[in-house]
Structures are given as structure tokens and as C-alpha cells.
Design a protein around this motif. Structure first.
Motif, short mmCIF file in Angstrom:
data_model
loop_
_atom_site.label_atom_id
_atom_site.label_comp_id
_atom_site.label_asym_id
_atom_site.label_seq_id
_atom_site.Cartn_x
_atom_site.Cartn_y
_atom_site.Cartn_z
N ASP A 38 -4.70 8.58 4.35
CA ASP A 38 -4.38 8.87 2.95
C ASP A 38 -5.29 9.95 2.36
O ASP A 38 -5.36 10.10 1.15
CB ASP A 38 -4.41 7.59 2.10
CG ASP A 38 -5.81 7.00 1.95
OD1 ASP A 38 -6.73 7.41 2.69
OD2 ASP A 38 -5.98 6.12 1.08
N ARG A 92 1.83 12.97 -6.16
CA ARG A 92 1.32 12.18 -5.04
C ARG A 92 -0.21 12.24 -4.92
O ARG A 92 -0.78 11.53 -4.10
CB ARG A 92 1.96 12.65 -3.74
CG ARG A 92 3.47 12.34 -3.71
CD ARG A 92 4.12 12.77 -2.42
NE ARG A 92 3.49 12.10 -1.29
CZ ARG A 92 3.53 12.58 -0.05
NH1 ARG A 92 4.16 13.72 0.22
NH2 ARG A 92 2.94 11.93 0.94
N ARG A 94 -3.47 11.00 -5.67
CA ARG A 94 -4.02 9.75 -6.24
C ARG A 94 -5.37 10.01 -6.88
O ARG A 94 -5.69 9.46 -7.92
CB ARG A 94 -4.14 8.69 -5.16
CG ARG A 94 -4.50 7.32 -5.67
CD ARG A 94 -4.38 6.27 -4.58
NE ARG A 94 -4.91 6.78 -3.34
CZ ARG A 94 -5.88 6.19 -2.62
NH1 ARG A 94 -6.37 5.06 -3.00
NH2 ARG A 94 -6.31 6.74 -1.51
N ARG A 95 -6.17 10.86 -6.23
CA ARG A 95 -7.51 11.15 -6.73
C ARG A 95 -8.09 12.37 -6.02
O ARG A 95 -7.92 12.51 -4.81
CB ARG A 95 -8.41 9.96 -6.45
CG ARG A 95 -9.88 10.20 -6.67
CD ARG A 95 -10.41 9.25 -7.63
NE ARG A 95 -11.56 9.82 -8.30
CZ ARG A 95 -12.17 9.18 -9.25
NH1 ARG A 95 -11.72 8.03 -9.64
NH2 ARG A 95 -13.21 9.70 -9.83
N VAL A 157 -4.27 10.69 -1.34
CA VAL A 157 -2.85 10.82 -1.67
C VAL A 157 -2.13 9.49 -1.54
O VAL A 157 -2.61 8.56 -0.89
CB VAL A 157 -2.16 11.88 -0.76
CG1 VAL A 157 -2.82 13.24 -0.92
CG2 VAL A 157 -2.18 11.46 0.69
N ARG A 158 -1.01 9.41 -2.22
CA ARG A 158 -0.13 8.23 -2.11
C ARG A 158 1.18 8.66 -1.48
O ARG A 158 1.62 9.80 -1.66
CB ARG A 158 0.09 7.58 -3.47
CG ARG A 158 0.79 8.45 -4.49
CD ARG A 158 1.10 7.74 -5.81
NE ARG A 158 -0.04 7.30 -6.57
CZ ARG A 158 -0.69 8.03 -7.47
NH1 ARG A 158 -0.28 9.26 -7.71
NH2 ARG A 158 -1.69 7.56 -8.13
N ASP A 159 1.79 7.76 -0.76
CA ASP A 159 3.10 8.04 -0.14
C ASP A 159 4.21 7.76 -1.11
O ASP A 159 4.08 7.14 -2.10
CB ASP A 159 3.28 7.22 1.12
CG ASP A 159 2.43 7.80 2.26
OD1 ASP A 159 2.34 9.02 2.36
OD2 ASP A 159 1.85 7.00 3.00
#
Length: 159
Positions: A38, A92, A94-95, A157-159
Motif C-alpha cells: 500500500d 486513492r 490515503r496519506r 494508498v488505498r485500493d
């Protein structure tokens, strides 16, 4: 535009008057990004304008702190362009985890953090709290093409 649509990284870029450029191509034998799990690792980006012009010079001699701040902001915009190319959607992100900001400064230059704030301030403006990150801002004797700044990033990242 409803509140949700107005509260996206793309809407924030537009509100800042910024257009997302195409992701700059690598200048040597490397790729612009690598995803591992991720985490998205972004190769260093410099202050390249959409027309290909690179800002060059020594910060503290040829280039002021204010000009270099703008160059770091531009490098940040190029990093965001790579994020978009890699993920297809900036939503997408996330941070922003970590930045390494390199400044092509004179030997006695000491305002590296103020220069790299150009990128950091942009990331917070575009990604909100998710744009706050750990960071190093350091000086170098030279950078490729004599560019003023180069910045790399690690992004969750996020999916």
C-alpha cells in the motif's frame, strides 16, 4: 457542485488555480514510481514546467528563497501528476508519508526548510490532513541539470 465534489484533490488544485500537468518522464534509467503493497514510492521530481523548462541555479546566489519555494511547489505539482498517473485517481491517496527535499544551495545556505515548504504547503492544501508528512530538507552541492530543487515522496494508498 455539491460539497463532496468540491472537496476532492482535483477541486482543491482548481481552487488554487493549478492545472495538473502530464507526469514528467524519467531523465535516466529509472521509473517515476514503484508501488509496493500500500506504499507508492515516487522518484525525485524537479521544477519542470509543463513546456519542459527546468528552473536551474544555486539557491542563495542565483535564486532567492522565494523563487526556490515556488520551484519546490512546482516539483510538488509534478509529484502529484505522477501520483495521478500511477493511481488513476488522487482520491486513492490515503496519506503522504514522507518527503525528501533536496536543495541545490550555496555552501553557506541555511534556509532549506523554508524552500521545501513550497511542496509541503501544496500537499497540505491539496490533500488536507492526509497531506501532512514527515520530511527531510537538505542541501546538496549540485543536482542534475543544476536544478534548484529535487523532491521525492512516499505515499500510502488505498485500493
Amino acid at each position: 457542485m455539491d460539497r463532496a465534489a468540491a472537496d476532492t484533490p482535483y477541486a482543491r488544485l482548481a481552487a488554487l488555480g493549478l492545472a495538473l500537468p502530464k507526469a514528467p518522464p524519467p531523465i535516466a534509467n529509472f521509473v517515476t514510481h514503484v508501488r509496493e503493497g500500500d506504499l507508492l514510492f515516487l522518484s525525485g521530481q524537479g521544477p519542470r514546467e509543463a513546456d519542459g523548462h527546468l528552473h536551474a541555479g544555486k539557491v542563495g546566489a542565483d535564486v532567492s528563497v522565494e523563487e526556490a519555494y515556488a520551484h519546490a511547489r512546482l516539483a510538488g505539482l509534478n509529484l502529484i501528476a505522477v501520483m495521478h498517473a500511477a493511481l488513476g485517481d488522487l482520491g486513492r491517496v490515503r496519506r503522504v508519508v514522507k518527503l525528501l527535499g533536496m536543495v541545490n544551495g550555496t555552501p553557506d545556505f541555511a534556509d532549506h526548510p523554508q524552500v521545501i515548504n513550497g511542496c509541503s504547503d501544496l500537499f497540505v492544501a491539496v490533500f488536507g490532513e492526509a497531506g501532512r508528512h514527515a520530511r527531510s530538507a537538505v542541501g546538496f552541492g549540485s543536482l542534475p541539470g543544476n536544478i534548484t530543487v529535487e523532491i521525492e515522496a512516499i505515499v500510502a494508498v488505498r485500493d
